[in-house]
Enzyme design. Sequence first.
Site, PDB file in Angstrom:
ATOM      1  N   GLY A   1      60.008 -24.412  38.660  1.00 10.31           N
ATOM      2  CA  GLY A   1      61.426 -24.730  38.721  1.00 10.31           C
ATOM      3  C   GLY A   1      61.856 -25.512  37.511  1.00 10.31           C
TER       4      GLY A   1
ATOM      5  CE1 TYR B   1      57.103 -14.482  36.122  1.00 12.18           C
ATOM      6  CE2 TYR B   1      58.149 -15.370  38.088  1.00 12.18           C
ATOM      7  CZ  TYR B   1      58.136 -15.196  36.722  1.00 12.18           C
ATOM      8  OH  TYR B   1      59.115 -15.733  35.945  1.00 12.18           O
TER       9      TYR B   1
ATOM     10  CB  SER C   1      53.723 -13.751  34.445  1.00 11.28           C
ATOM     11  OG  SER C   1      54.838 -13.012  33.977  1.00 11.28           O
TER      12      SER C   1
ATOM     13  CG  ASN D   1      58.076 -23.998  47.368  1.00 11.55           C
ATOM     14  OD1 ASN D   1      56.910 -23.656  47.228  1.00 11.55           O
ATOM     15  ND2 ASN D   1      59.074 -23.214  47.009  1.00 11.55           N
ATOM     16  N   GLY D   2      60.838 -23.362  49.499  1.00  9.10           N
ATOM     17  CA  GLY D   2      60.993 -22.235  50.402  1.00  9.10           C
ATOM     18  C   GLY D   2      62.444 -22.017  50.788  1.00  9.10           C
TER      19      GLY D   2
ATOM     20  CB  CYS E   1      60.004  -8.153  47.770  1.00  6.80           C
ATOM     21  SG  CYS E   1      58.358  -8.606  47.199  1.00  6.80           S
TER      22      CYS E   1
ATOM     23  CB  CYS F   1      54.867 -11.981  53.087  1.00  7.42           C
ATOM     24  SG  CYS F   1      56.569 -11.334  53.166  1.00  7.42           S
TER      25      CYS F   1
END
Length: 494
Positions: free
Chosen positions: A42, A265, A306, A120-121, A458, A455
């Site tokens: 961030g 990433y 990355s 965070n989230g 996406c 998960c």
Amino acid sequence: MILPENDALGEECGVFGVYDLDGNQDVARTIYYGLLALQHRGQESCGIAVSDTNGPKGKVFSHKDMGLVNENFTPETISKLKGDIGVGHVRYSTAGSSTRENAQPLVLNYVKGTLALAHNGNLINAGELRRELEYTGAIFQTTIDSEVIAYHIARERLKSASAEEAVGRAMTKLSGAYSLIVMSPRKLIGARDPFGFRPLCIGKRDNAWMLASESCALDTVGAEFVRDVDPGEIVTISPEGGIRSDRSHCLPKAQHASCIFEYIYFARPDSFLDGISVYNARILAGKFLAMDSPVDADLVVGVPESGNVAALGFAMQSGIPYGQAFVKNAYVGRTFIKPTQRSRESSVQVKLNALKDAVEGKRIVMIDDSIVRGTTSDRIVHMLRRAGAKEVHMRVSSPPFLWPCYFGTDVPAREQLIAYNRSVEEIRQIIGADSLAYLREERLTEMVGDKVCICNGCFTGKYPIQPPTEDIRGEIEKWEGLHRDNVCQSKAEE
């Protein structure tokens, strides 16, 4: 549709907390260095809040602002943050606007003292919980879901025997992704959502306990990695009990859903998340690309930063030499003066430049972690061609993005994703590459092995929990019945 210049994904947020049980009053300095190590997560805002557990109860010293950690914290600023317990945060906004008011940690004063929280989230029921609080008189100072969490913890504390019990009671109301560090007057508490979307780990240096988003932050401050916080676990650090654990909110491992993009990433390659080396996961991704989508070429390169490790993996597997094709401007962060649309410069050209001597006359395999909207990939491919590359073959160390994310990753609405309603060949033509291939979906689980369940919503549209009808990132999505059926069923239920 005019798309943003920046095609990169948002880097989540980073949290870091310290409790020095020996009473050392300089924890702010340790938090500062921990946040520097998490800066990649961030770059919009940052903050530190500390307290003296032996001083007046409820007295918190804090500083937060927009920008990078080393821009906002000087030796003079740090010297004013005296305390033996504290929490820090670096933020990239995925829900809530990018303003100073939304910077963290959040500090609340209430009848039990003070509460400082770093999160965070993303919560998927934040709107519902916010409205519930507003109708009972709550006044919000921010637009972020982290304040909703802080309010619920504070309210539950009024009817709980301890701060950690209040955190546990609040967790029963929260749905979505959250790794939390909560500072109460005499305790440091860490909590991770039951699915484990976002990482959180425990470290120790002498008699100081630490909580951090990634293990690389512990390495930076000379702390020993103790272990990861389990999904659904609450850990409490106090002088009386050392470190205690509450696993009453934990789910069976088969229902866990660690974000696969942490490994692709977000996380630094020198971090370990849930026992998995991020570096090794990216090496495997590159090797899988070389195995599944080989190409005759002269040089393998990564798009900094990355794509570099996956590119090394591709080179190791294929036998094609690995090299450097780009120079990255190390002094350009996320926030710089964007070129106007009339100027010839682009954000990509400001950040990267191709090495002509390295690529001229060569067939290049270029590895990147993802293609979101395609605007960046288009410019980088053309950059290599202008530098004299004979061929540019693009390989992507993730599958195509087809669905948005609601758990802290800044994946936009489907209509803005280049892969939505387009074939790989159509995408190849748009970005101008000679060939294009993505990582196969089934390779994702092979990247991390059997230590974690992931998960990958996406990519598949199959989420571990029902997605919201109201897009919490500021857009509105209409989820049709077909999409609502795309909810993962745990292996235990299959």
